[in-house]
Motif scaffolding. Structure first.
Motif, PDB file in Angstrom:
ATOM      1  N   GLN A 321       0.847  -1.187   0.000  1.00  0.00           N
ATOM      2  CA  GLN A 321       0.000   0.000   0.000  1.00  0.00           C
ATOM      3  C   GLN A 321       0.884   1.239   0.000  1.00  0.00           C
ATOM      4  O   GLN A 321       1.699   1.440   0.898  1.00  0.00           O
ATOM      5  N   GLY A 322       0.749   2.068  -1.021  1.00  0.00           N
ATOM      6  CA  GLY A 322       1.478   3.333  -1.077  1.00  0.00           C
ATOM      7  C   GLY A 322       2.953   3.134  -1.360  1.00  0.00           C
ATOM      8  O   GLY A 322       3.455   2.004  -1.445  1.00  0.00           O
TER       9      GLY A 322
ATOM     10  N   ALA B 169      -6.761  -0.659  -2.545  1.00  0.00           N
ATOM     11  CA  ALA B 169      -6.651   0.789  -2.380  1.00  0.00           C
ATOM     12  C   ALA B 169      -7.344   1.225  -1.102  1.00  0.00           C
ATOM     13  O   ALA B 169      -8.551   1.456  -1.074  1.00  0.00           O
ATOM     14  N   GLY B 170      -6.572   1.281  -0.015  1.00  0.00           N
ATOM     15  CA  GLY B 170      -7.122   1.731   1.264  1.00  0.00           C
ATOM     16  C   GLY B 170      -6.671   3.156   1.511  1.00  0.00           C
ATOM     17  O   GLY B 170      -7.193   4.089   0.918  1.00  0.00           O
ATOM     18  N   SER B 171      -5.647   3.322   2.360  1.00  0.00           N
ATOM     19  CA  SER B 171      -5.092   4.662   2.561  1.00  0.00           C
ATOM     20  C   SER B 171      -4.511   5.195   1.254  1.00  0.00           C
ATOM     21  O   SER B 171      -4.412   6.402   1.051  1.00  0.00           O
ATOM     22  N   ARG B 188     -21.058   4.804 -17.131  1.00  0.00           N
ATOM     23  CA  ARG B 188     -21.320   3.468 -16.597  1.00  0.00           C
ATOM     24  C   ARG B 188     -20.151   3.089 -15.686  1.00  0.00           C
ATOM     25  O   ARG B 188     -19.008   3.065 -16.119  1.00  0.00           O
ATOM     26  N   ILE B 189     -20.472   2.778 -14.446  1.00  0.00           N
ATOM     27  CA  ILE B 189     -19.446   2.512 -13.433  1.00  0.00           C
ATOM     28  C   ILE B 189     -19.351   1.015 -13.176  1.00  0.00           C
ATOM     29  O   ILE B 189     -20.368   0.350 -12.964  1.00  0.00           O
ATOM     30  N   THR B 190     -18.099   0.512 -13.159  1.00  0.00           N
ATOM     31  CA  THR B 190     -17.878  -0.902 -12.869  1.00  0.00           C
ATOM     32  C   THR B 190     -16.686  -1.030 -11.918  1.00  0.00           C
ATOM     33  O   THR B 190     -15.656  -0.376 -12.116  1.00  0.00           O
ATOM     34  N   GLY B 191     -16.853  -1.842 -10.897  1.00  0.00           N
ATOM     35  CA  GLY B 191     -15.754  -2.051  -9.958  1.00  0.00           C
ATOM     36  C   GLY B 191     -16.284  -2.557  -8.629  1.00  0.00           C
ATOM     37  O   GLY B 191     -17.499  -2.722  -8.450  1.00  0.00           O
ATOM     38  N   GLN B 192     -15.354  -2.826  -7.712  1.00  0.00           N
ATOM     39  CA  GLN B 192     -15.765  -3.292  -6.393  1.00  0.00           C
ATOM     40  C   GLN B 192     -15.262  -2.328  -5.322  1.00  0.00           C
ATOM     41  O   GLN B 192     -14.086  -1.959  -5.330  1.00  0.00           O
ATOM     42  N   LYS B 193     -16.152  -1.938  -4.435  1.00  0.00           N
ATOM     43  CA  LYS B 193     -15.785  -1.072  -3.318  1.00  0.00           C
ATOM     44  C   LYS B 193     -16.009  -1.829  -2.005  1.00  0.00           C
ATOM     45  O   LYS B 193     -16.993  -2.571  -1.865  1.00  0.00           O
ATOM     46  N   ILE B 194     -15.104  -1.622  -1.068  1.00  0.00           N
ATOM     47  CA  ILE B 194     -15.244  -2.298   0.231  1.00  0.00           C
ATOM     48  C   ILE B 194     -15.315  -1.271   1.353  1.00  0.00           C
ATOM     49  O   ILE B 194     -14.969  -0.112   1.171  1.00  0.00           O
ATOM     50  N   PHE B 195     -15.728  -1.769   2.531  1.00  0.00           N
ATOM     51  CA  PHE B 195     -15.833  -0.935   3.735  1.00  0.00           C
ATOM     52  C   PHE B 195     -16.786   0.238   3.519  1.00  0.00           C
ATOM     53  O   PHE B 195     -16.505   1.357   3.983  1.00  0.00           O
ATOM     54  N   ILE B 196     -17.899   0.024   2.842  1.00  0.00           N
ATOM     55  CA  ILE B 196     -18.844   1.108   2.579  1.00  0.00           C
ATOM     56  C   ILE B 196     -19.897   1.142   3.690  1.00  0.00           C
ATOM     57  O   ILE B 196     -20.786   0.277   3.758  1.00  0.00           O
TER      58      ILE B 196
END
Lengths: 593, 593
Positions: A321-322, B169-171, B188-196
Motif C-alpha cells: 500500500q502506497g 486501495a485503502g489509505s 457506466r461505473i464498474t468495480g468493487q468497493k469495500i468498507f462502505i
C-alpha cells in the motif's frame, strides 16, 4: 490470519542472557537442566503451541464454550488438545516430583506458559488455574488431601479452579458470604460464586474447586474466611471420582473475549468440602496461589502482545500500500516501509521484549527463592519476587492491552474485521487488567505492602541494580548505548524519587499515596522494562563484538534504543502525575462528577 | 446498564463560554439563533437521543444489520427510529436552506451529532455519511444534479455514502481501479468497493453513492480519479426512484463493533452514474466531504467517551465494594469513594471535556469560515479549521478509545461481561482511529500539509492564542489556576518547540518528520485540550465570582486542574519522542522485526 510461531530465539536470549539460566541450573534439584534441555523443551512446547493450540484459537473464539443442563461443553477441539497437552507431560513441568511433576525450573515453565497463552489464551487459562490450585493444596493441605488430589492435578487428569468472587464480594473479599458447616471430618459448603474460570467443563473426569467460605463461628471480615477443597465428584475409597457433589454451573458469562474459556456461575448446595490449611486463614492461603497466578496473568500480557505483534508483523510485510517516503517511484511497497507502521511495530516489539525480560527474570528469582541452599539468598530473591509481582501483573497487562490495540491499528480497516484475528487478541487481552486483582489492586499492593511496608528497602535494592547497569552503560562504547543511558538515567531517578515520596507520605496521608498508586505502578513498570532493555542492549553488544548473529543482536540493540527514546520519557510524566497527589482527586462530591 | 442523558449543561457551557456562541449568532444567516433557541434545540435533540436512539443501541449491537440476497436489512427498530429522526427535521439542521435545510450553525449541529453518536454510534453513522455526500454534491455538482438529489438527501428521505476503498486501495487511493465509461450524458461505473458504511439498507427508498472511479483516458495515480454520483435507484422523469441500478451489496463485514451499521462490499456493474465536479479532480472533491467527515469522526471520539463516562459514573455510584481509605469503618461505600476509581473517572471526564471543547470551538470556526462577511476573517477561520481537523480527528479518536477502555476498568469483572454495555463502547470506539483516514494519515496531514506547508504560521497563530490564555492565568487568583498555568506553560513551550522542529526538518529529511508525526499529533492534541481546559477554568472562575452555580463551576475548575496535573505532563514525553526522530525507526531491515 497468520499462524503462531514460538519466538524461541528471543526466549532463549532472555533465559540465557538476562534471567540467568546458569544461576538457576546451579540450584539444588536443577542439576540436570542445561542449555540443551532448555532448547529441547522449548522446541517441543513450540510445536504443540503452534500445531495444536493455535489452530483452535479462532474457532474457540467464534464458537465458545457452551452451557448445558448437564454441564459445560468445552469449545470444539479443546478436549482433544487438552489430552495431548496432558499426555505430553506439560501440565506438571515445573511441579514437584513428589506428585508426578517434572520438577523443572519455573523459568522454563514460564516460557512454556507464554507459548500456551500466545497460542490460545482461553485454553491456557485451564492449566493456569490448575497450577494455582496445586500450589495452595501443596502448601497448606494435609497429606491425605495432597495424596488424594495432587497426582491427578499435577498430571492434568483433573483440573483446578479458584472460587473467590461472589456478587457482592469482588475486590472486597471481606464481604464473602458462602458458608461451610462441619459434617464429620468434612464440611458442607453452600453459596454462590461468580466469575469462575473453567469452573465446569467436559475435558476431564473431575474438577477440583478451591473455595472461600465462612465457618459458623467465624469472625466477620477477612479474618473469618476459610479455604476448602470441593471436588466436582467426591472420591470413592479407591480415590476414583464417584459421587456427584453439590456444585453445579448454573450459567456462563457472555463476555467481550476469551470465549473459549467458560466463566461460570457456580452454585454450591451442601457440597462436600475439605478444609485446606488453618480455619479462618483462608484468605492468606488463597494469596499464595494468587501470587503465583498474578505472575502468570502478567505473562498473559507478554503472550498476547507477542501474538498481536506476530500478526501485525506478518500483515505489515504482506500488505502492499502506497510508496515509501524514501522511494517515491511507481512501485508500491509493503507497509512495513512506512515510518509510522515501523513506529507501531517497534512499540509493540520493544514493549513485548521488555515485558518478557521482566517476567522471566522474576521467574528465575522464584526458582532461587524456592531452591537456593542459602537462606539469606532465598529471602533476598523472595523480596525481589514480592516486589515484582504487582509490577509484572499490573504493568504487563496494561501494556499488553495497548500492544493489542496497536496491532489492530497496523491492519487499518482489516484490523476491525473479526476474520483477521487482530480483534480477538484485543478482546482477549482486555480481561487481563481485571482478573486476579485489577490494576488498582496491584497498584495499592505495590505502594502499600511492597514499598511502604519495608520502607522501600526492596525497591532500593532494585534501584542499586539499575544504577549498576547505568554504570556499565557509562563505560560502554557507541552511540546506541549512550542514547539508552540518556533515556534510562532520568527514568531511574524518577523511580527513586517516587519511592522516597511514597515512603515519606504513606503513613501521614494514605489517600494521597493511594491516589498516586496507579502512576507509581506504571512508572515502576516503564522503568523496570527500560532497565531490562538496557541489560539486553549490553548483552547484545557483547555478542556483536564476538561476531555472534549480528542481525539478531543489532535488532536487540536498536529495539532497546527505541524503548529508551520513545517509552522511557513517559517516566517523567508519570512522576509528575504521582506527585500531584490526590487532593484534586478527592475534592469533588459524587454529584459533581 | 445505564441510559444515556444528553449532557446539555456541559454542552451549553462549551457553546456559550468557549466556542463563542455570540460570535456565531452575529454571522449573516444566523441572526435568529439565540441562546434560547439553542437550549430548545438541545433539549429536543436530547429527548430523541435518549428516548429513541439509546434504547436501540445495545440490541443493534447484539442483532446487527443483516445481509439478504434482496439487500441489507437494518437492525431491529432502526428504520422506525430513522423516520422519527427525519420527520423531526434533524438531518438538515445545519444544511443549506436552499435545499430544505434549516441553515442553523454547524456549532449547534455538532452538539446534536454528539448526542446521536453517544446514544447510538451505529445509527448516527448513517446521517453522518449523508451529510458528507450532501457537502460534496452541493460544492461540485451541476444544478440539475443538486436539484434532483439534495432536497431528498437534506431531509434524510434518501441517504448517502462515500465509496473510496477497494481491496488494493485503502489509505493509498492512487491505486483505485474502478472504471467509468461515458454513456451519453451519463457514465457506466464498474468495480468493487469495500468498507462502505451504510452502503445498503432498507430504511429509505434510495441510497445515493458517491464513487471514485477512473475515466478511460485518465492519467495514472491520484490525478486520474473522478467522482461520480451513483443512485441505488435511477430517477424517472418526475425525479422518483424508478430503475434498480447496477450496484449491489454482495456481503457485509463481521466486525469488532458498530454491528448496527452495515459495512458493505458493493459491486458496481455497468451502474449509471453522473460526474460530480471536474473529471480527474475527484480526489480533491472527495476531500471536501472527507474533511467534514473527519471532524464528525473526531466528534465520535467525544461522544463515545461521554457515553462510556456516563456508564462508568453510574456504576461507580451504584456499586458498593470495600471501605474508603478515609472511612475504615464497617460500612461499605460506593466505589466512587476510592481514590483510584476517582482517578479513572476524572481521567475520563477531563479528557471528554477537553475533546468536546476542541471539537465545538472548531465547529464555531467552521461557521465563521463559511459565513463571515469579511474575507480575511473567513480565511483566518478556515486556516484554524484546517489545522484543527487532523488534531480533532486523530487525537480525539485515540483518546476516546482510551476513555472507553478505562470505562471497562471502572466496572471490574462486570465490564468484561457484554450485558453491562461498557464493552460495546470499547468495541464501537475502536473503528474511529481507522476510518476516514487512520491516525497515521492524520499525523502526516498535520506535519506535512498543516505545519510544514505554511511554515507553521497557522500553528503560530494558535500558539499566540494559547500564550494569551497563559497571560490571563498569570493575572488570575487562586491555587487552582496557578496549578493549571504551571501545567500548561511547559506544554505550550513543547508544542512551540516541536512546531519549529517540524518546519526546520520537513524539507531536508521528510522521513525524520514522518517518523515523528504521531508524537507531534498526540502532543498537539494533548496541549490543545489543556488549553481549552484552562479557558474553561477561567470561565468557571468568572462564574464562581458571580456566584453562578458553584457546584458545577467548581467541578469545571477542578477537572481542568486534574487535566493540567495528570494529562499535560505527557507533552514533555511526546516532545522527547518526536525529537528522537526516525533514525532508530528506519534502521531495521524487515527481517529484523
Amino acid at each position: 490470519m497468520s499462524s503462531y510461531t514460538a519466538p524461541i530465539r528471543d526466549m532463549s536470549f532472555v533465559i540465557n542472557e538476562l534471567a540467568g539460566l546458569d544461576a538457576v541450573t546451579a540450584l539444588p534439584g536443577c542439576e540436570e537442566v542445561g542449555a540443551e534441555l532448555v532448547e529441547a523443551v522449548l522446541e517441543e512446547a513450540g510445536k504443540l503451541a503452534a500445531s495444536v493450540l493455535d489452530p483452535l484459537n479462532h474457532a474457540g473464539d467464534r464458537n465458545g464454550a457452551r452451557w448445558t443442563e448437564a454441564g459445560v461443553i468445552a469449545a470444539p477441539g479443546f478436549k482433544d488438545a487438552y489430552w495431548q497437552f496432558v499426555e505430553g507431560g506439560w501440565n506438571g513441568l515445573a511441579c514437584p516430583v513428589d506428585y508426578e511433576g517434572q520438577g523443572l525450573p519455573e523459568l522454563l515453565g514460564t516460557a512454556t506458559h507464554e507459548m500456551w497463552n500466545a497460542a490460545n489464551m482461553s485454553f491456557a487459562l485451564c492449566p493456569m488455574l490448575t497450577l494455582g490450585a496445586i500450589e495452595a493444596i501443596n502448601h497448606y493441605a494435609v497429606d491425605a488431601l495432597k495424596d488424594a488430589y495432587l497426582p491427578n492435578m499435577v498430571s492434568g487428569r483433573w483440573t483446578g479452579t479458584m472460587n473467590l468472587t461472589e456478587p457482592q464480594a469482588g475486590s472486597d473479599l471481606a464481604a464473602v458470604r458462602s458458608k461451610a458447616v462441619p459434617d464429620g471430618d468434612a464440611y458442607r459448603i453452600t453459596g454462590q460464586k461468580i466469575f469462575i474460570t473453567w469452573g465446569d467443563h467436559d475435558m476431564t473426569e473431575n474438577v477440583v474447586h478451591l473455595v472461600l467460605a465462612r465457618l459458623p463461628d467465624a469472625p466477620p471480615g477477612v479474618k473469618g474466611i476459610s479455604l476448602f477443597l470441593v471436588p466436582k465428584f467426591v472420591l470413592d475409597a479407591d480415590g476414583a471420582p464417584a459421587t456427584r457433589n453439590g456444585v453445579h454451573c448454573v450459567s456462563i458469562e457472555h463476555k467481550l473475549g476469551i470465549h473459549g474459556s467458560p466463566t461460570c456461575v457456580l452454585a454450591f448446595e451442601d457440597a462436600v468440602g475439605y478444609l485446606v490449611g488453618t480455619a479462618n486463614k483462608g484468605l492468606a492461603h488463597m494469596f499464595t496461589m494468587m501470587n503465583e497466578a498474578r505472575l502468570k496473568v502478567g505473562l498473559q500480557g507478554v503472550a498476547i502482545a507477542e501474538r498481536a505483534y506476530q500478526q501485525a508483523r506478518w500483515y505489515a510485510n504482506d500488505r502492499v500500500q502506497g510508496r515509501t517516503v524514501r522511494d517515491r517511484g511507481e512501485a508500491r511497497s509493503p507497509i512495513i516501509g512506512h515510518p509510522d507502521v515501523r513506529r507501531m511495530l517497534l512499540t509493540m516489539k520493544a514493549q513485548t521484549e521488555a515485558m518478557r525480560a521482566l517476567a522471566y527474570t522474576t521467574a528465575a528469582q522464584v526458582d532461587i527463592a524456592r531452591r537456593h541452599p542459602d537462606e539469606a539468598e532465598r529471602r533476598r530473591a523472595q523480596a525481589r519476587v514480592d516486589l515484582m509481582i504487582p509490577i509484572v501483573k499490573g504493568w504487563s497487562t496494561e501494556t499488553g492491552q495497548d500492544v493489542t490495540s496497536i496491532g489492530i491499528q497496523v491492519h487499518g480497516g482489516m484490523g476491525y474485521v473479526e476474520e483477521t484475528g487482530a480483534a480477538q487478541y484485543f478482546r482477549d487481552a482486555r480481561i487481563t487488567t481485571i482478573y486476579e486483582g485489577t490494576t488498582a489492586i496491584q497498584a495499592n499492593d505495590l505502594v502499600g505492602r511492597k514499598l511502604a511496608h519495608d520502607r522501600g528497602s526492596a525497591m532500593q535494592a532494585l534501584l542499586a541494580d539499575m544504577r549498576a547497569t547505568l554504570a556499565e552503560l557509562a563505560d560502554a562504547p557507541g552511540d546506541d548505548l549512550a542514547a539508552i543511558r540518556a533515556g534510562l538515567a532520568p527514568a531511574v531517578d524518577a523511580l527513586a524519587e517516587v519511592t522516597d515520596w511514597v515512603v515519606a507520605n504513606h503513613e501521614t496521608d494514605p489517600a494521597e499515596v493511594l491516589g498516586a498508586a496507579y502512576n507509581v505502578l506504571m512508572l515502576a513498570g516503564c522503568v523496570c522494562g527500560g532497565w531490562q532493555m538496557a541489560r539486553a542492549a549490553l548483552a547484545a553488544t557483547r555478542k556483536l563484538v564476538a561476531g555472534d548473529d549480528p542481525a539478531f543482536h543489532e535488532a536487540k540493540l536498536l529495539t532497546a534504543r527505541f524503548y529508551a527514546e520513545q517509552i522511557l520519557p513517559r517516566a517523567g510524566a508519570l512522576l509528575t502525575g504521582a506527585k500531584a497527589g490526590a487532593r484534586t482527586l478527592m475534592a469533588l462530591a459524587p454529584e459533581q462528577f
